[in-house]
Design a protein around this motif. Sequence first.
Motif, short mmCIF file in Angstrom:
data_model
loop_
_atom_site.label_atom_id
_atom_site.label_comp_id
_atom_site.label_asym_id
_atom_site.label_seq_id
_atom_site.Cartn_x
_atom_site.Cartn_y
_atom_site.Cartn_z
N MET A 204 0.47 -19.62 -22.75
CA MET A 204 0.54 -18.85 -21.50
C MET A 204 1.76 -17.94 -21.47
SD MET A 204 -0.84 -21.32 -18.49
CE MET A 204 -0.63 -20.00 -17.30
N SER A 205 2.86 -18.43 -22.04
CA SER A 205 4.06 -17.57 -22.02
C SER A 205 4.03 -16.56 -23.16
CB SER A 205 5.33 -18.43 -22.09
OG SER A 205 5.30 -19.27 -23.21
N ARG A 206 3.35 -16.88 -24.27
CA ARG A 206 3.27 -15.94 -25.38
C ARG A 206 1.84 -15.89 -25.90
NH1 ARG A 206 7.52 -16.38 -29.78
NH2 ARG A 206 6.45 -14.42 -30.23
N PRO A 207 0.91 -15.30 -25.13
CA PRO A 207 -0.51 -15.33 -25.51
C PRO A 207 -0.79 -14.70 -26.87
CG PRO A 207 -0.12 -13.79 -23.70
CD PRO A 207 1.13 -14.58 -23.87
N GLY A 241 -5.06 -22.70 -22.29
CA GLY A 241 -3.92 -21.85 -21.98
C GLY A 241 -4.28 -20.37 -22.08
N ALA A 242 -5.05 -20.01 -23.11
CA ALA A 242 -5.48 -18.62 -23.26
C ALA A 242 -6.38 -18.22 -22.09
CB ALA A 242 -6.21 -18.43 -24.59
N GLU A 243 -7.22 -19.16 -21.66
CA GLU A 243 -8.08 -18.88 -20.51
C GLU A 243 -7.24 -18.68 -19.25
OE1 GLU A 243 -11.38 -21.59 -19.96
OE2 GLU A 243 -11.50 -21.13 -17.83
N PRO B 207 -2.63 -8.95 -25.05
CA PRO B 207 -3.26 -10.03 -25.82
C PRO B 207 -3.83 -11.13 -24.93
CG PRO B 207 -0.87 -10.05 -26.07
CD PRO B 207 -1.21 -8.77 -25.39
N GLU B 208 -3.32 -11.26 -23.70
CA GLU B 208 -3.82 -12.32 -22.82
C GLU B 208 -5.25 -12.04 -22.37
OE1 GLU B 208 -1.73 -10.05 -22.03
OE2 GLU B 208 -2.24 -9.23 -20.06
#
Lengths: 302, 302
Positions: A204-207, A241-243, B207-208
């Motif tokens: 989440m902080s570095r996707p 997290g990516a979602e 990227p998110e």
Amino acid sequence: MTTAVTWIAADWGTSHLRVWLMDGAGGVIERRASADGMGTLAQDGFEPALLKLVGDVLPEGQSTPVMICGMAGSRQGWAEAPYATVPCTPPAAAQARLVGTSDPRLRVRILPGVKQEHPADVMRGEETQIAGFLSLNPGYDGIICLPGTHSKWAHISAGEIVSFRTFMTGELFALLSGQSVLRHSVAASGWDEGAFAEAVDTVMSRPERLAADLFGLRAGALLHDLDGATARARLSGMLIGAELAAAKPYWLGQQVALLGATSVAAPYRAALMAQSVPVTLADAERMTLEGLKAAQATKDTK
Amino acid sequence: MTTAVTWIAADWGTSHLRVWLMDGAGGVIERRASADGMGTLAQDGFEPALLKLVGDVLPEGQSTPVMICGMAGSRQGWAEAPYATVPCTPPAAAQARLVGTSDPRLRVRILPGVKQEHPADVMRGEETQIAGFLSLNPGYDGIICLPGTHSKWAHISAGEIVSFRTFMTGELFALLSGQSVLRHSVAASGWDEGAFAEAVDTVMSRPERLAADLFGLRAGALLHDLDGATARARLSGMLIGAELAAAKPYWLGQQVALLGATSVAAPYRAALMAQSVPVTLADAERMTLEGLKAAQATKDTK
């Protein structure tokens, strides 16, 4: 069976058919299910599949209403029930597609799915779960998340689905853990809360790191004996997290209702609570039934 | 065959075995290949598989050197050739594992792979392609990218592999386009340069969004007749864009040598050139052979 079946509620998905035999007072007489999902049936196979499951309880000399939601209404299903378009209330009986049947004891209607033109998105079945949640929580304003094979995030306001997005998180997890090189390193069960939380937080902080970190599960197993249950939780954390990173415009500053089976919803709940998002859990199957009941209760203008 | 086979170069991967019958002057007499990859063989199946492919050319009364790179040296392979650890030069003959054979006409050595402790990562086979590129380009300082099922990015300085990362891009593309719900919307061939470039750009700058945009390929096909070739290029662009976003510390401000078959390397080249990164292309199979030649040419202290 002593109580007469007044109508039948049906959730007809790609891989399953679930029905509830209903009495006249909104009570469930019996729940039945079969593996005759949309994905296994040709168009002329739907009526026989339905009769196989409920034919024995249909009264003679009258037609029993059957209210269906899900993929049976897709182009490859029984009969296409064209999508409603957001913003819209979840479809009710008046929007349902009436489907002709050979057996006069059936009066079948299929509820439409919902689409969004831009960004392009579709749902079939989830709109009925949303309807169920709204019928139990009238006036709910906020976000509904339906985690699963194809997770949905929907923004609800004034009783309408305003917008929504779909995420392939569950399918990605199944493919990566079951069929990719990671299958050698990811256990089929087991969990590690800390590894899950850390993975959610990292992506989440570095996707942009996601693509680099996936293979690390395999390399970690080869070089550092990374435990299979830990790898499983970490993979789940990366994908959820990516979602969450992509769905941030949905949940940020909102309340979220999670509609899902506990095993699927629990990690989402943990991840959202770590972001201080207020979360309500509701059972997805019960919401489906409540949504079908709500649709059946609306005036059918056909 | 008129020229005598002096030694044999072999690239033994998970799904293939490729050999080059070499003369004494570094020339290739013949290239042969079979589908007897590491993944299909038990430990005692490797020597028979090799003899099946080259047994007819082995001179009697002497042992012919066979220099192997790739997955045959893994724990599940013929004999484990433990990893060298970065920073290191690509392994040469002195680090190769000598493998006992029943047939006295063989003298088999397997080159080690290379590992990185933190972040955990491994390669087997690519180090030999890197060695081949360095033998043709001595003094090369910069980045080598080996796109494929599991793409590798390696930082090369002073003849050493300094660090590297692996990305599951090719495998993700195969799973998503062939086995996920996107298979209905992504064509097996065809391309759209503009759609590719736009997708790379979008995911690199945000990227998110990746997790949200994937299902859009399916929804776009359902709602807006998104073309299958366009969907294919867009999916490739999303995944390569995610890889480039994660690999940015490698390529930013560097020159990049791309080692791969043209069909695999071309989209990477286009994406990197759009970022104004200077790119050199080199054929991966030729680099493998050159790397095996370089290893064979080193002094074997065993």
